[in-house]
Design a protein around this motif. Sequence first.
Motif, mmCIF file in Angstrom:
data_model
loop_
_atom_site.group_PDB
_atom_site.id
_atom_site.type_symbol
_atom_site.label_atom_id
_atom_site.label_comp_id
_atom_site.label_asym_id
_atom_site.label_seq_id
_atom_site.Cartn_x
_atom_site.Cartn_y
_atom_site.Cartn_z
ATOM 1 N N SER A 281 0.819 -1.216 0.000
ATOM 2 C CA SER A 281 0.000 0.000 0.000
ATOM 3 C C SER A 281 0.854 1.267 0.000
ATOM 4 O O SER A 281 1.764 1.423 0.827
ATOM 5 C CB SER A 281 -0.905 0.014 1.235
ATOM 6 N N SER A 282 0.555 2.166 -0.915
ATOM 7 C CA SER A 282 1.311 3.416 -1.036
ATOM 8 C C SER A 282 1.227 4.253 0.238
ATOM 9 O O SER A 282 2.230 4.824 0.687
ATOM 10 C CB SER A 282 0.784 4.228 -2.223
ATOM 11 N N ILE A 283 0.054 4.336 0.829
ATOM 12 C CA ILE A 283 -0.132 5.156 2.034
ATOM 13 C C ILE A 283 0.639 4.559 3.203
ATOM 14 O O ILE A 283 1.291 5.275 3.977
ATOM 15 C CB ILE A 283 -1.626 5.273 2.379
ATOM 16 N N SER A 284 0.591 3.233 3.342
ATOM 17 C CA SER A 284 1.324 2.575 4.422
ATOM 18 C C SER A 284 2.831 2.785 4.266
ATOM 19 O O SER A 284 3.551 2.973 5.256
ATOM 20 C CB SER A 284 1.017 1.073 4.435
ATOM 21 N N GLN A 285 3.320 2.762 3.024
ATOM 22 C CA GLN A 285 4.749 2.975 2.812
ATOM 23 C C GLN A 285 5.169 4.385 3.214
ATOM 24 O O GLN A 285 6.242 4.575 3.809
ATOM 25 C CB GLN A 285 5.109 2.717 1.351
ATOM 26 N N LYS A 286 4.360 5.363 2.883
ATOM 27 C CA LYS A 286 4.688 6.735 3.278
ATOM 28 C C LYS A 286 4.667 6.877 4.800
ATOM 29 O O LYS A 286 5.482 7.607 5.380
ATOM 30 C CB LYS A 286 3.719 7.711 2.623
ATOM 31 N N ALA A 287 3.750 6.188 5.450
ATOM 32 C CA ALA A 287 3.731 6.184 6.910
ATOM 33 C C ALA A 287 4.994 5.528 7.459
ATOM 34 O O ALA A 287 5.561 5.977 8.464
ATOM 35 C CB ALA A 287 2.490 5.458 7.410
#
Length: 404
Positions: free
Chosen positions: A278-284
Amino acid sequence: MQETEEAKAILSDRILALAESQTIAMAKKSRELAAQGFDMINLSFGEPDFQTPQYIKDAAKQAIDDGFTFYTPVAGYPELRQEIVQKFKRDNNLDFAPENIVVSTGAKQSIANAVLCLTNPGDEVIIFSPFWVSYEEIVKLAEGIPVPIMGRLDNDYKVTAAQLEEAITSDTKLVMYSSPCNPTGAVFTEEELRAIARVLEKHPQVYIIADEIYEYINFGGKHFSLASIDSIRERVITVNGFSKGYAMTGWRVGYLAASKEIAAACDKMQSQITSGTSSISQKAAVAALKGGNASAREMTEAYRRRRDLVLHLMNDITGFKTYLPDGAFYIFPDVSYYFGKQYEGKIIKDSRDLSLFILTDAHVALVSGDAFGAPQCIRFSFAASDEKLTEALRRIRQSLEKLQ
């Protein structure tokens, strides 16, 4: 879950041979009892009871606003892989390049990728036991042969170099272990891992998966990584993630570091199963690594206090054989004292019977040790409030006093 005869006729041998995760199964039973109105205390899940730190949540919200809503590279965003490289250098004295890193949907997928990429049918995979529930089942999926080696209670359940030496054969392809360990909380010292490395030096065909997901939850000395030993460095696959140290279980971000060849193979495997995380999880996750370990240290101190509380309360329970866990958030007592005892005509034959008795009589969910390769034990998670832990141990003690 029991398959029906109809299901058995249509499903593959592969899935029929696979055991359901007992941690998930016990949590399901606990939820069913809770739905019936019982006041349940769930100590079965290996999940921090803390919220993800706010700065990590804020980074995820910002990522959404900034439009990071598209597919990601299979092995992970370059920025995240670079942050993981820096983390390994800072915390573990390990030198990797981004091409050595593969980010996955949790450390479980990282382990599965590595096992599936390395194991051929018939290969033996040595698993230090007690072990995390999924190790053995993942090996079975790869059509390998699990070879558990049991650590002794008087050695905090840690397998010795001598035991490993005795277990290795010409068919051994892989060794798997965790430190800090799930389910025991045992932590291998540098001296112990160097002794294990000296054994592995003699067997260049053997690779090693070092599961370090509980790295930051360490109550003793500094964490030591097996991959920092030069003589076996290229054969070690180091697995880690964000679920435990950063309380990010639901975000599903894990990673591995390995030689270029193994990392590329894991990238290839993942490309055909899930693609990128997940892109959002990676940024987190990027924000988590940049933010340092202060939140992990705070959680670890809470776990240390809870560990001591649980051990103190267990002193009042007849028959529990305990030890001092040096990491993670579990205690794994030997409960075989109660085998053969009974209540209202029902005999407790093993730890599964005992955990079900505790579930239905004390309304406390635990996990029986057979799921972890140690049927004489039960796993308690102390990732819960002091109040819940105190009440859970009170209920358990009262229930066990009924067994004759």
